[in-house]
Each structure stands twice: as C-alpha cells, then as structure tokens.
Design a protein around this motif. Structure first.
Motif, short mmCIF file in Angstrom:
data_model
loop_
_atom_site.label_atom_id
_atom_site.label_comp_id
_atom_site.label_asym_id
_atom_site.label_seq_id
_atom_site.Cartn_x
_atom_site.Cartn_y
_atom_site.Cartn_z
N VAL A 141 34.50 24.51 39.99
CA VAL A 141 34.52 24.73 38.55
C VAL A 141 34.33 26.22 38.29
N ILE A 142 35.33 26.85 37.68
CA ILE A 142 35.25 28.26 37.33
C ILE A 142 34.72 28.38 35.91
N ASN A 143 33.72 29.25 35.73
CA ASN A 143 33.18 29.46 34.39
C ASN A 143 34.19 30.20 33.52
N GLY A 144 34.51 29.63 32.35
CA GLY A 144 35.42 30.28 31.42
C GLY A 144 36.86 30.24 31.89
N THR A 145 37.64 31.23 31.48
CA THR A 145 39.07 31.27 31.79
C THR A 145 39.34 31.65 33.24
N GLY A 146 38.33 32.22 33.90
CA GLY A 146 38.52 32.67 35.27
C GLY A 146 39.02 34.10 35.37
N GLU A 147 39.13 34.78 34.22
CA GLU A 147 39.62 36.16 34.23
C GLU A 147 38.49 37.19 34.30
N TYR A 148 37.24 36.72 34.28
CA TYR A 148 36.13 37.62 34.60
C TYR A 148 36.35 38.12 36.03
N SER A 149 36.00 39.37 36.28
CA SER A 149 36.25 39.94 37.61
C SER A 149 34.98 40.55 38.20
N ARG A 150 34.96 40.58 39.52
CA ARG A 150 33.80 41.08 40.26
C ARG A 150 34.25 41.92 41.44
N ASP A 151 33.37 42.85 41.83
CA ASP A 151 33.58 43.66 43.02
C ASP A 151 32.88 42.95 44.18
N PHE A 152 33.55 41.92 44.72
CA PHE A 152 32.96 41.12 45.80
C PHE A 152 32.87 41.97 47.07
N THR A 153 31.69 41.99 47.66
CA THR A 153 31.37 42.94 48.73
C THR A 153 30.89 42.21 49.98
N TYR A 154 31.60 42.40 51.07
CA TYR A 154 31.27 41.71 52.31
C TYR A 154 29.98 42.26 52.92
N GLY A 195 34.66 48.80 45.87
CA GLY A 195 35.49 49.61 44.98
C GLY A 195 36.79 48.94 44.57
N ASP A 196 36.78 47.61 44.50
CA ASP A 196 37.96 46.85 44.10
C ASP A 196 37.47 45.62 43.37
N ARG A 197 38.27 45.10 42.45
CA ARG A 197 37.79 43.90 41.73
C ARG A 197 38.76 42.75 41.85
N THR A 198 38.20 41.56 41.80
CA THR A 198 38.94 40.32 41.99
C THR A 198 38.52 39.36 40.89
N LEU A 212 33.21 46.50 38.41
CA LEU A 212 33.97 47.27 39.39
C LEU A 212 33.20 48.55 39.66
N ALA A 213 32.89 48.80 40.91
CA ALA A 213 32.06 49.94 41.27
C ALA A 213 32.88 51.17 41.61
N SER A 214 32.42 52.32 41.16
CA SER A 214 32.84 53.57 41.78
C SER A 214 31.95 53.77 43.01
N ILE A 215 32.57 54.03 44.16
CA ILE A 215 31.78 54.26 45.38
C ILE A 215 31.88 55.72 45.83
N GLU A 216 32.29 56.58 44.91
CA GLU A 216 32.45 58.00 45.25
C GLU A 216 31.13 58.65 45.62
N HIS A 275 35.31 46.56 55.25
CA HIS A 275 36.00 45.30 54.95
C HIS A 275 36.44 45.24 53.49
N SER A 276 37.71 44.95 53.25
CA SER A 276 38.19 44.57 51.92
C SER A 276 37.71 43.15 51.63
N ILE A 277 37.92 42.69 50.39
CA ILE A 277 37.50 41.31 50.09
C ILE A 277 38.27 40.32 50.95
N GLN A 278 39.59 40.55 51.15
CA GLN A 278 40.37 39.60 51.94
C GLN A 278 39.89 39.56 53.39
N GLU A 279 39.63 40.74 53.98
CA GLU A 279 39.13 40.79 55.36
C GLU A 279 37.76 40.13 55.47
#
Length: 329
Positions: free
Chosen positions: A211-224, A253-256, A295-299, A311-315
């Motif tokens: 069950v996804i909360n809301g429309t599912g278009e909220y995004s996060r910087d998921f970090t391995y 530094g990426d959002r999903t 979404l984080a700036s990691i600069e 690692h990217s989120i997919q990796e």
C-alpha cells in the motif's frame, strides 16, 4: 573491559544492535577497530550482533542512553563515538512524542556529556533529513532548512543544536550525518513502524499488495547502507579541520518516487519468483508529517570529506534483495 591492544582504537556504537548500528559494528570490526555497543534492545535485535558476540574486539553493554550512568560507563576509554541510538519513525513520534523526546533529546545530551567528560576524540551522530521540514527547496542544502513537521524532526534538529554548542563551548569534535531514507541488509520488515523498502519486499514475497501512501508521487533520496558506512568512516577519520563541527547530507543525490520504488522492487523480485508479477500495488491515504519530496545535495560531503557514493538506488536494491530473499523466506 576490552582486550584491545594499546594501538587499537575503540569505537562506541550506541544503538549497535539496530539496522545501521549493526552494519557499522561489522564494518569497523573488519577494519581492525575494537567495537563496544550500548543498546537497550528496544528496537534493535540480538540476532544482528550475534556473529560478533564472542569476538575479543567486541563488547556489549546492555543499557539505556536515558540513564547517565550507562552513558558514562560506555564511554570509558573510548576513542570515538558513533551515536546511532534513537527512536526513529515520524508516525511513532506523532503517537508518542514524550518518549521520542526523552530518548532522542535527553539521551543525546547524556551521551554528549559522557563523551565530553571521557575526552572522546570525536562524536559522530545520526542526524536526519527530517530536519529540512517544510522547506520546499530542492535539492536540500545543509544550511537551508524549514520548520519541523513532526516531533521526531524537532528532536533531530535539537541534536544538531546541542552538538554545535558542545563543539563551541567544550571543544568536543562533532559531526552530524543527515541520513536520507537508508535501506539495506538487516533492516527490519516487521512492526508498526517498519521502513517502506523492507515492508514492501516482505509483502511482495508473501503475495500481498503493498500500500503506497497517497498518489505515490512523493519522492525520496533512498540511500543504500554501504554509502552510509562510507560516510561514517570519513566523518570518523577526516583530518580536515574545516570538515569538523558541522552536518552533512548522507545520501546518493538522486530521488525516486514511491511508485518507481514499488516497480523496481517488483521487477527485481520477479527474478526470484515469477508469481510476484501478478501482484497489484494499491494506494492509501497520505501520512501525517511526511514531507512531499526529498533530494539531497551531496556536494558538501564530496568537497570536505571526499565522499563518493558507491551504490545507486538500483545497485543497492539488487544487493539488498539478495539479502532479503535469503533471510526473510
């Protein structure tokens, strides 16, 4: 207390039986450190630290950061503190703000005082992306925050304020790591406040609809988790004086979006079990206290600590799913 040699550095990891804490234990034991854990097992699990329990370089102290004596005892003859102990979860803090405040603020202050008095070399602590609150700017840059949206976010911001005061007033070297939606091996899929990735994985494996909360278009910087381990080591070991007494985004530094996340999980899990392809994804209400986008700036971490996410989120998801498939069946 420890059978470590004089040249072997000792790290205290509070909350070391938890998800991130137990990964830190394994990582730093493999690096040759003596590791001491302080945990009351309120959210951590003994099975997370069972592989280390008989190692000469590992010590477990069962205690509570809300008890100043436990903190003093744990900090004796320690070189570094990695403070992970906290009550996580925005919904938990909304349901029980008093306990969240007691653990996350009073416990944090107890640990700062104990570390100061024990003359610990450096205090690295788990901060949180929730500190950005209602700030709508993207990406999130460390010195631009909004007002907190939950009791949990208040406590994590207060941690940063206390750490800043202790660094300026007492000379305690402090570094805060603002974790962004960390996931990986040893993350608990059970309980009312389980994180979204292990929860969805377990539901897919049980042929249940996530069950996804809301429309599912909220995004996060998921970090391995491996990115988080790297950041803790960099914070602990840096000799760059300009890198001290501040906070860093700890992210990729990426959002999903949540919709994208669910599709990734489904796609990767089909390789283990083709029947998962038939499972639908449903939507529920938005959750109180949630920020829409993260979404984080990691600069800053790249420039001052030399951070490069491994690692990217997919990796990360592919590695994590191998672990979950072996351990959750």
């Amino acid at each position: 207390m420890d059978s470590s040699s004089p040249e072997q550095k000792t790290i205290l990891i509070t909350g070391g039986a938890g998800f991130i804490g137990s990964n830190l234990c394994e990582y730093f034991l493999n690096k040759g450190y003596a590791v001491r854990v302080l945990d009351n097992f309120s959210t951590g699990h003994r099975h997370n630290i069972q592989p280390f329990i008989d190692l000469p370089a590992f010590t477990l102290i069962e205690g509570d950061i809300r008890n100043p004596e436990d903190c003093v005892h744990a900090c004796e003859n320690v070189d570094y503190v990695l403070h992970q102990a906290a009550l996580g979860s925005v919904p938990r803090s909304i349901n029980d703000p008093v306990t969240t405040n007691d653990v996350n603020i009073n416990g944090f202050l107890n640990m700062l005082v104990a570390a100061r008095d024990a003359k610990v070399k450096r205090f690295v602590y788990a901060a949180s992306s929730s500190t950005y609150g209602d700030s709508e700017s993207l990406p999130k840059v460390e010195d631009v925050i909004g007002k907190p949206l939950s009791p949990y976010a208040v406590t994590k911001y207060v941690n940063e304020l206390y750490a800043d005061v202790f660094s300026k007033t007492y000379g305690l070297e402090c570094i805060g790591l603002r974790y962004f939606n960390v996931f990986g091996r040893k993350q608990d899929p059970n309980g009312a406040y389980a994180a979204v990735i292990p929860k969805f994985v377990k539901q897919f494996m049980n042929y249940e609809s996530p069950v996804i909360n809301g429309t599912g278009e909220y995004s996060r910087d998921f970090t391995y988790i491996d990115n988080v381990l790297q950041m803790n080591e960099l914070a602990l070991s840096t000799s760059n004086t300009h890198a001290l007494n501040t906070v860093y985004n700890t992210a990729v530094g990426d959002r999903t979006t949540l919709n994208e996340l669910a599709q990734y999980l489904k796609e990767y899990l089909i390789e283990f079990d083709p029947k998962i392809a038939e499972i639908s994804i449903t939507h529920g209400e938005n959750r109180a206290g949630d920020i829409p986008h993260s979404l984080a700036s990691i600069e800053k971490a790249k420039n001052l600590l030399g951070y490069q996410p491994s690692h990217s989120i997919q990796e990360g998801l592919k590695e994590a799913l191998n672990w979950y498939w072996e351990n959750l069946k």
